[in-house]
Design an enzyme around this catalytic site. Structure first.
Site, PDB file in Angstrom:
ATOM      1  CB  SER A 266      20.113 -48.268  12.854  1.00  0.00           C
ATOM      2  OG  SER A 266      19.071 -48.698  13.679  1.00  0.00           O
TER       3      SER A 266
ATOM      4  CG  ASP B  16      16.012 -42.212  15.870  1.00  0.00           C
ATOM      5  OD1 ASP B  16      15.108 -43.066  15.906  1.00  0.00           O
ATOM      6  OD2 ASP B  16      17.177 -42.460  15.505  1.00  0.00           O
TER       7      ASP B  16
ATOM      8  CG  HIS C 116      16.108 -44.771  12.840  1.00  0.00           C
ATOM      9  ND1 HIS C 116      16.993 -44.650  13.888  1.00  0.00           N
ATOM     10  CD2 HIS C 116      16.360 -45.973  12.243  1.00  0.00           C
ATOM     11  CE1 HIS C 116      17.749 -45.741  13.939  1.00  0.00           C
ATOM     12  NE2 HIS C 116      17.394 -46.547  12.952  1.00  0.00           N
TER      13      HIS C 116
END
Length: 269
Positions: free
Chosen positions: A107, A214, A244
């Site tokens: 991320s 996601d 995610h």
């Protein structure tokens, strides 16, 4: 789970705490880079799997995150975070000289890892990006448009199809549960542009992991960044239905197996 120990050092914006998961007879070093609002302790099971695979794993809590110093989730310059991660690599190399280093970022940690690879890629064996915040991040403009950043904290249900993941996240005192801060969003914006303009990683092998459901870092926007960033050798693994945090998904065993297979392919050359 694998044993671990903490290291502390003076980072670019205050004290940084890093975790080491040792491995006797290690074949390689992993630099593990966590995402926004969380901390490296959420990657205990990832580190455990990698230690069993022959890795010694190091990962810091970024400034303003976890056990490191600084106002919570305030990052005004991601170049400074990259520099802090490099200090962890120096620490790892001093303890385990001569081992190849694999960088893994998730991320916002994918954004940090991507920039790290552009700055320090010559010393890396491979890069793994999981749900990376690179390319076009659609929520950014909506968050920055109003005079005050909307109070829309991350929805834990969007992390994984495993609802226990979100529940644990929601009750973790080291996780930030408040809204984004404008300076951090502006720093993300600048870093996305810097990565976009800084070229490819050339011959450095890349593995890109992403869930196709996601909704925190949408797949299409990251693909734009991957196309600009990737070098000559890259592999993608897109997981149907995954959200995610693919390392915390219902198919996390498959995801970790893909990482280990990729690393073996790099190390066996």
């Amino acid at each position: 789970m694998a044993d671990s120990r903490e290291h502390s050092f003076a980072g670019t914006r205050g004290g940084v705490t890093a975790r080491e998961w040792p491995c006797e007879g290690a074949r390689y070093v992993v630099l593990l880079v966590h995402g926004y609002g969380e901390h490296i302790g959420r990657y205990e099971h990832v580190a455990d799997a990698l230690v069993r695979h022959g890795a010694v794993v190091f990962g810091p809590d970024h400034m303003g995150h976890g056990r490191s110093a600084g106002e919570r989730v305030l990052i005004e310059d991601f170049e400074a975070v990259v520099t802090d991660v490099h200090a962890v690599e120096v620490l790892a190399r001093a303890a385990y000289p001569g081992l190849p280093v694999v960088l893994i970022g998730h991320s916002m940690g994918g954004l940090i890892a991507a920039r790290y690879a552009q700055r320090y890629g010559a010393g890396l064996a491979a890069v793994v990006l999981s749900g990376p915040l690179i390319g076009i991040w659609e929520p950014l403009r909506a968050l920055l448009a109003p005079p005050e950043v909307p109070e829309v904290p991350l929805d834990p249900k969007l992390l994984s199809r495993d609802m226990a993941v979100g529940a644990t996240y929601a009750n973790d005192p080291l996780v930030w549960h408040g809204p984004f801060k404008r300076p951090t969003l502006e720093a993300i914006d600048r870093s996305l542009e810097t990565i976009s303009k800084s070229g490819t990683i050339g011959p450095l092998p890349l593995l890109w992991l992403h869930g196709d459901d996601d909704r925190i870092v949408p797949l299409a926007g990251s693909r734009t960044g991957i196309e600009e960033f990737r070098g000559a050798e890259w592999t993608e693994r897109i997981y149907p239905g995954a959200r995610h945090e693919v390392f915390n998904e219902t198919n996390k065993g498959e995801v970790l197996a893909d990482v280990k297979e990729f690393v073996d392919g790099v190390l066996d050359r």
